[in-house]
Design a protein around this motif. Structure first.
Motif, PDB file in Angstrom:
ATOM      1  N   TYR A  85      25.898  10.439 -74.214  1.00 45.87           N
ATOM      2  CA  TYR A  85      27.165  11.001 -73.734  1.00 45.87           C
ATOM      3  C   TYR A  85      27.022  11.223 -72.233  1.00 45.87           C
ATOM      4  O   TYR A  85      26.055  11.836 -71.765  1.00 45.87           O
ATOM      5  N   TYR A  86      28.028  10.731 -71.456  1.00 49.96           N
ATOM      6  CA  TYR A  86      27.833  10.584 -70.028  1.00 49.96           C
ATOM      7  C   TYR A  86      28.970  11.225 -69.222  1.00 49.96           C
ATOM      8  O   TYR A  86      30.140  11.111 -69.579  1.00 49.96           O
ATOM      9  N   LEU A 107      32.349  14.809 -71.057  1.00 51.73           N
ATOM     10  CA  LEU A 107      31.374  13.746 -71.267  1.00 51.73           C
ATOM     11  C   LEU A 107      32.022  12.573 -71.982  1.00 51.73           C
ATOM     12  O   LEU A 107      32.789  12.746 -72.931  1.00 51.73           O
ATOM     13  N   TYR A 108      31.707  11.395 -71.514  1.00 53.13           N
ATOM     14  CA  TYR A 108      32.228  10.158 -72.089  1.00 53.13           C
ATOM     15  C   TYR A 108      31.281   9.676 -73.187  1.00 53.13           C
ATOM     16  O   TYR A 108      30.080   9.501 -72.947  1.00 53.13           O
ATOM     17  N   PRO A 109      31.768   9.475 -74.419  1.00 48.66           N
ATOM     18  CA  PRO A 109      30.884   8.997 -75.487  1.00 48.66           C
ATOM     19  C   PRO A 109      30.583   7.512 -75.327  1.00 48.66           C
ATOM     20  O   PRO A 109      31.477   6.704 -75.087  1.00 48.66           O
ATOM     21  N   THR A 158      28.394   5.332 -80.197  1.00 54.28           N
ATOM     22  CA  THR A 158      28.316   6.669 -80.776  1.00 54.28           C
ATOM     23  C   THR A 158      29.408   6.877 -81.825  1.00 54.28           C
ATOM     24  O   THR A 158      30.326   6.062 -81.965  1.00 54.28           O
ATOM     25  N   THR A 209      31.805   8.862 -81.720  1.00 59.21           N
ATOM     26  CA  THR A 209      33.119   9.097 -81.101  1.00 59.21           C
ATOM     27  C   THR A 209      33.391   8.101 -79.985  1.00 59.21           C
ATOM     28  O   THR A 209      34.285   8.299 -79.174  1.00 59.21           O
ATOM     29  N   GLY A 210      32.628   7.020 -79.947  1.00 55.36           N
ATOM     30  CA  GLY A 210      32.747   6.055 -78.867  1.00 55.36           C
ATOM     31  C   GLY A 210      33.840   5.031 -79.087  1.00 55.36           C
ATOM     32  O   GLY A 210      34.631   5.105 -80.031  1.00 55.36           O
ATOM     33  N   ASN A 225      33.536   3.352 -84.418  1.00 57.49           N
ATOM     34  CA  ASN A 225      32.747   4.576 -84.467  1.00 57.49           C
ATOM     35  C   ASN A 225      32.483   5.089 -85.881  1.00 57.49           C
ATOM     36  O   ASN A 225      31.550   5.866 -86.102  1.00 57.49           O
ATOM     37  N   ARG A 262      19.994  13.528 -79.117  1.00 52.83           N
ATOM     38  CA  ARG A 262      21.220  13.700 -78.325  1.00 52.83           C
ATOM     39  C   ARG A 262      20.850  13.395 -76.886  1.00 52.83           C
ATOM     40  O   ARG A 262      20.038  14.088 -76.273  1.00 52.83           O
ATOM     41  N   THR A 289      22.091  13.016 -73.034  1.00 53.59           N
ATOM     42  CA  THR A 289      23.147  13.440 -72.121  1.00 53.59           C
ATOM     43  C   THR A 289      22.811  12.957 -70.716  1.00 53.59           C
ATOM     44  O   THR A 289      21.677  13.135 -70.255  1.00 53.59           O
TER      45      THR A 289
END
Length: 619
Positions: free
Chosen positions: A411-412, A421-423, A427, A429-430, A434, A553, A555
């Motif tokens: 997550y970015y 955060l962008y999934p 992921t 939720t990406g 998904n 996880r 990040t």
């Protein structure tokens, strides 16, 4: 029109009646009787192929045995939840009650019956002796293989050694379970018969996928190794498991022939016999010492995408057939590639890979925690897909979101003015599929080689039931258990050097045993070895991945001074990365001692009054 049809039918019947009665006895051309099978070698061979079809999708089904142990999590749940929670019963065997497991009681016995049919009838067959010898040898080998599968799962089992008919006395079908010792002895006897009959069958002169002398010898090593292990030693097992100590039918679980030293010596002798004369097979060499970690990893990954002299007994798949084995990339690939993300590595397995210098990976080491995917065992990079790993180009509809083609399971942060955060594409939720995405933060790389750069394409594949490398590993294990540590290290270091890992130097037997068990885990990942190993070693109660479930996880936060980003791509010059191990709640994993053996389904017990149930079930 109706009158004309009636007339034609009447005329046809009149002709039949007027003809010789032999005409009425003529067998349809499409019908093959049991007697016909033994008249033509092609028919007998087709019958044998049907027995081999028991292996069907081999270890390459959608739901893999790896997800029934501490190797993987099956993303879509299903019967793995009961299996991994120790909730199986004699009416619900969990995943092992499914055809995909390859361990269904009734299915294995159906094929044992076919093997018995060959043993009873092949000598009187009317075709050439050379075909009869090979087919009979295969029947003995396959019967031994199926019996061994049953003993691994259930302990002592009924030794059905002849073909029964519906006209037989009902008591004929009520065969009691034989002792585990008698079962192992009979399996070894079948292998002796197979070895004599298949003594001319080698890797070079035998059709792929069929039994050879090497397969017979290698299976012997596996059977002897099982029998010598802790799980089947009464003193060891009953001291560790209370329900074994109180079980009144211990003969169904434990091996009684010889001392433990004699049992491990038998393993060593059988293994060395094949190691000294591998009959055309060879253990892999993944390149010289001058190769980089990346080059080693590439060689190891490619090794599992094609056939090799290391394969002794395997199931082969071709992309022109619609079989599960051709679909490993779509079954297990990342969701951001239109794949199903089915069987995903768990954190406990990822942590089992050492650092490249041979030291253990440790989350309490700040350097390891800051960069957990750097400087690891080359086998890690050949086996696991992780965040930031370079992979293949994304499908056209996902290319704009990720033109780089790197795995995105983190997550970015894209905007320094926002904490949102962008999934990543892969992921839960990406932007990919998904619902098929990993929970653990990883995907499988071993056995995954997308054809034409697309996970949706079918592939050619080979699943190794037995490799020569396993024979070497069993030899090493025997040496360790016999206290012959220098010899064990000699062969273990040969294997480690091949994959680019430093030598093991310990002089402590307990430590060397643990190192060996980890090596076995890494070298045979997803090859249906680990489930049985953790049981026969009796390490399941203390195995983290069998008693809890964790993932990662990832990040990525923008570094100071870095501006807003249009999209994400792995780049340590722009992002700071943190890695945290997280609990996975999709399964409540818990080891329960009854799970050392599977239960015999209640339907089978109801059908056969002489069957005794395994400890912990049906009470």
């Amino acid at each position: 029109m109706k009158k004309n049809i009636i007339f034609l039918i009447t005329l046809f019947l009149s002709v039949l009646i007027a003809c010789d009665n032999d005409f009425l006895d003529t067998k349809p051309k499409t019908e093959i009787t049991a007697e016909d099978v033994w008249k033509e070698s092609s028919l007998a061979e087709a019958y044998m192929y049907d027995i081999y079809f028991t292996f069907q999708d081999a270890g390459f089904t959608e739901e893999l045995q790896a997800s029934a142990t501490d190797e993987a999590l099956f993303t879509h749940g299903r019967e793995f939840r009961e299996t991994n929670a120790g909730a199986i019963t004699d009416v619900n065997l969990g995943w092992f009650g499914k055809t995909q497991s390859g361990h269904q009681w009734a299915r294995l016995y159906r094929n044992i019956r076919s093997c018995n049919d060959f043993v009873e009838n092949i000598d009187d067959a009317e075709f050439d002796e050379k075909y009869k010898i090979q087919l009979k040898g295969e029947a003995y080998f396959l019967r031994a293989y199926f019996f061994h599968r049953l003993t691994r799962a259930f302990g002592g089992i009924p030794l059905q050694l002849k073909v029964t008919q519906l006209t037989d006395d009902p008591e004929t079908f009520l065969i009691p379970r034989s002792s585990y010792t008698d079962c192992i002895d009979h399996i070894l006897s079948d292998l002796d018969e197979a070895a004599d009959l298949l003594k001319e069958r080698t890797f070079d002169n035998t059709q792929k996928g069929r039994a050879t002398l090497a397969a017979v010898k290698a299976l012997r090593v596996r059977v002897l190794t099982d029998a010598a292990s802790d799980l089947h030693d009464e003193a060891t097992a009953t001291a560790k498991v209370p329900i074994f100590a109180s079980y009144p039918n211990k003969e169904l679980l434990f091996y009684t022939n010889g001392s433990r030293t004699e049992r491990w010596n038998a393993v060593k002798i059988a293994a060395k016999d094949l190691m000294d004369n591998p009959l055309g097979h060879a253990v892999p060499d993944f390149g010289g010492t001058g190769l980089s970690v990346e080059e080693k990893a590439e060689a190891i990954w490619e090794f599992f995408l094609e056939d090799s002299p290391d394969h002794i007994f395997s199931r082969y798949f071709i992309d022109t057939k619609d079989e599960s084995g051709t679909k490993m990339p779509i079954f297990n690939g990342p969701s951001g590639y239109h794949a199903f993300g089915g069987n995903t590595p768990i954190q406990d397995f990822v942590d089992a890979f050492e650092m490249s210098d041979g030291s253990k990976f440790n989350w309490n080491n700040p350097a390891h925690k800051a960069a957990p995917y750097k400087n690891r065992d080359p086998r890690f990079y050949a086996t696991v897909m992780y965040d930031g790993m370079q992979w293949i180009q994304r499908p056209s509809d996902y290319f704009a979101a990720d033109p780089v083609g790197a795995i995105q399971t983190g997550y970015y942060q894209l905007d320094p003015s926002s904490s949102n955060l962008y999934p990543g594409m892969d992921t839960r939720t990406g932007g990919g599929e998904n619902w098929n995405a990993t929970y653990t933060g990883y995907y499988l790389k071993k056995f995954i080689g997308p054809a034409g750069g697309d996970h949706r394409n079918k592939i050619n594949a080979v699943f190794p039931f037995i490799r020569l490398s396993e024979v070497y590993m069993n030899y090493i294990e025997a040496c360790i258990e016999l206290g012959e540590l220098d010899e064990a290290k000699e062969y273990m270091n040969m294997i480690r050097e091949s994959v680019g890992m430093p030598d093991v130097t310990t002089t402590d037997q307990i430590e060397l045993r643990k190192i060996y068990q980890n090596e076995k885990r890494l070298n045979f990942y997803f090859e249906e070895q680990r489930y049985w190993d953790v049981r026969r070693w009796m390490i399941a109660p203390s195995a983290p991945g069998l008693n809890s479930l964790t993932g990662i996880r990832v990040t990525a936060m923008l570094k100071s001074g870095v501006g807003k980003q249009e999209r994400y791509e792995y780049d340590e010059s722009r992002w700071n990365y943190t890695y945290n191990v997280i609990p996975i709640t999709q399964e409540g994993r818990k080891w329960v001692d009854k799970c050392y053996f599977l239960p015999i389904h209640r339907d089978e017990v109801n059908r056969n009054k002489n069957l005794i149930q395994n400890p912990g079930y049906g009470e």
